[in-house]
Design a protein around this motif. Structure first.
Motif, mmCIF file in Angstrom:
data_model
loop_
_atom_site.group_PDB
_atom_site.id
_atom_site.type_symbol
_atom_site.label_atom_id
_atom_site.label_comp_id
_atom_site.label_asym_id
_atom_site.label_seq_id
_atom_site.Cartn_x
_atom_site.Cartn_y
_atom_site.Cartn_z
ATOM 1 N N ALA A 150 -9.548 -34.811 47.402
ATOM 2 C CA ALA A 150 -8.984 -33.462 47.334
ATOM 3 C C ALA A 150 -9.666 -32.625 46.259
ATOM 4 C CB ALA A 150 -7.481 -33.544 47.070
ATOM 5 N N LYS A 183 -13.190 -31.587 47.381
ATOM 6 C CA LYS A 183 -13.116 -30.500 48.353
ATOM 7 C C LYS A 183 -12.856 -29.166 47.656
ATOM 8 C CE LYS A 183 -10.623 -28.973 52.509
ATOM 9 N NZ LYS A 183 -9.548 -29.316 53.476
ATOM 10 N N GLU A 184 -11.957 -29.176 46.693
ATOM 11 C CA GLU A 184 -11.639 -27.954 45.953
ATOM 12 C C GLU A 184 -12.847 -27.464 45.159
ATOM 13 O OE1 GLU A 184 -8.517 -26.392 42.487
ATOM 14 O OE2 GLU A 184 -8.296 -28.383 43.380
#
Length: 516
Positions: free
Chosen positions: A337, A340-341
């Protein structure tokens, strides 16, 4: 003449966005001219011209043939500069005697000698060209090339936009870049088409795979002015940041975030080192943005470290402890996560603006302040004079923070670690100005000291990541048992290492500053 241009690699969607954006801008634009270009590149069998930094080509532009030589090509901050001479080539035949610049002709002839010239590669492009006039009077040619790069039987599609400065200052190229690509996701080209053709002939590829890029030494010499030294050091920082941004965007290699964070830290250390010379409000702004970006990159890097340097080694020592699997899976989910950010941010308008503004600051001497009448003398100061002051300042800060080293709190140890890192980066930049033997001896003892702080930092970082209510695996009893195992082992290791801190620090002090 000197050719100055910015190049951008585009995909199909990028071409559409560029064309759409161009239509929406209120620019004084000449009529778009579309034509076919075939460029054939020649060299010796040993590629002597390329090794000498020379590109020799014949180009068919419509019905005309042109012979072109490019020499002294450099790419800094995405900005390509090259000496270029071009003459008609009737019948599409090479004639080196027609090279109009005597020095370049002699250089080409000396490299070739008695060797035969042969075709290495060619490009076949459909080019759409227009000349844009900006508000301040700058004239820039925008070329959009879509076609193929060819080497023998090998072919690869390629799309590229070029902004070539015809009149005005280099600032205008960066201004137009921001206007044409406002939404982010820009990919500066670090290679000419001819370089891609050579690569295709040798490797079957026209683009290198994104690979982590370590910091590289900057060849400073004592007689160099402080301004030139600052420019060269900042260029190196820019290249490390840019290369590792690509690694983070397109690979999952843990070394990518590691080297990107190092690049950002080295940039900030360089800003501090050269502040007396190029101090400027724009530098302060870029420094703040580098710090913010570094925090984003650090969030991913810390997760990489927890997995690869802390959990996996401990699990290997205790394979029977099943909680490690649950803990690693929870952290891996968080890492996916966060990656991806981070990638989303690196493709954003804000991240692109930072990259372009940093390049602009370096390549256009943005630090110049006309109202500062003493700046010229500071810029012309020999780097050797500045280096002693910069190293002395960092050393003094380390000595201050190391006072009472046996009794430092965790926070004070952390501050000393940061000061030692700043000194280390400053030595890496300025070390070439001094005796390499003395530098190596000093750095060797510093590295031992920094290893201790690395253990302490890993422990503090692991506690921060793993001991909160929302930490990965916080609701899994097995995972939490492994957290306790990891932190206990790390605490023992860190405290054992710290027992030698005083001894190692005194070793650094006894060696003494090599720059005095």
């Amino acid at each position: 003449m000197t050719e100055i241009e910015l190049k951008f690699v585009l995909d199909e969607e990028g071409v559409k966005r560029l064309r759409s954006r161009l239509k929406s801008l209120n620019l004084d634009e000449s009529a778009v001219r579309t034509r076919s270009l075939r460029s054939v590149y020649y060299d010796t069998a040993e590629h002597g011209l390329r090794k000498a930094g020379i590109a020799l080509r014949l180009r068919r532009d419509g019905r005309r043939w042109l012979q072109t030589v490019k020499a002294g090509t450099t790419i800094n901050g995405g900005l390509l500069r090259a000496r270029e001479v071009e003459v008609p080539a009737p019948g599409g035949r090479l004639d080196l005697s027609m090279i109009p610049t005597v020095a370049i002709r002699a250089e080409v002839e000396n490299v070739i000698g008695e060797a035969e010239l042969q075709v290495v590669c060619e490009t076949q492009m459909k080019r759409s060209s227009s000349v844009l006039t900006l508000e301040r009077g700058a004239r820039i040619e925008l070329d959009l090339d879509i076609g193929e790069i060819v080497a023998g039987e090998l072919k690869e599609p390629f799309r590229e936009a070029e902004l070539e400065l015809l009149e005005g200052d280099i600032d205008s190229l960066y201004d137009l870049t921001q206007m044409l690509f406002p939404e982010g996701g820009l990919h500066l080209s670090s290679m000419s088409k001819s370089a891609r053709g050579y690569m295709l002939a040798e490797t079957g590829k026209i683009q290198t795979d994104p690979l982590p890029r370590n910091a590289m030494p900057v060849p400073l010499v004592s007689e160099m002015t402080s301004e030139i030294a600052a420019r060269d050091v900042l260029r190196e920082c820019f290249e490390q940041i840019s290369a590792n941004t690509e690694v983070v965007l397109f690979t999952d290699a843990p070394e990518g975030p590691h080297q990107l964070r190092i690049g950002l830290r080295r940039l900030r250390a360089a800003f501090g080192m050269f502040k007396p010379v190029i101090g400027h409000p724009e530098m302060l702004r870029l420094n703040a943005e580098a710090r913010q970006l570094g925090a984003r990159v650090g969030a991913l890097r810390d997760l990489d470290v927890v997995i690869t340097d802390i959990i996996d080694p401990e699990h290997a020592l205790h394979p029977e402890e099943q909680g490690f699997n649950a803990l690693r899976q929870a952290i891996e989910t968080r890492r996916v996560a966060v990656r991806k950010e981070l990638r989303g941010y690196l493709r954003s308008e804000a991240a692109q603006k930072f990259q372009i503004d940093l390049a602009r600051f370096i390549e256009t001497r943005r630090w110049l302040a006309p109202e500062d009448f003493e700046q010229t003398a500071r810029l012309a100061q020999p780097i050797r004079e500045l280096s002693g002051k910069a190293l002395g300042k960092r050393w003094k800060s380390c000595v201050k923070h190391a006072h009472g080293i046996d009794h430092l709190t965790i926070e004070e140890r952390h501050e000393l670690r940061k000061e030692l890192k700043k000194l280390r980066y400053t030595i890496e930049f300025l070390g070439p100005l001094y005796s390499q033997k003395k530098v190596a001896t000093f750095v060797k003892k510093m590295k031992r000291m920094q290893n201790i702080f690395g253990d302490l930092n890993d422990l503090a970082m692991a506690e921060e990541l793993l001991c909160k209510p929302d930490s990965p695996g916080a609701r899994n009893a097995n995972a939490q048992r492994s957290v306790g195992w990891v932190l206990g082992a790390r605490t023992v290791k860190a405290e054992a290492a710290w027992a030698h801190a005083r001894e190692l620090w005194h070793g650094v002090v006894e060696t003494g500053p090599f720059w005095k």
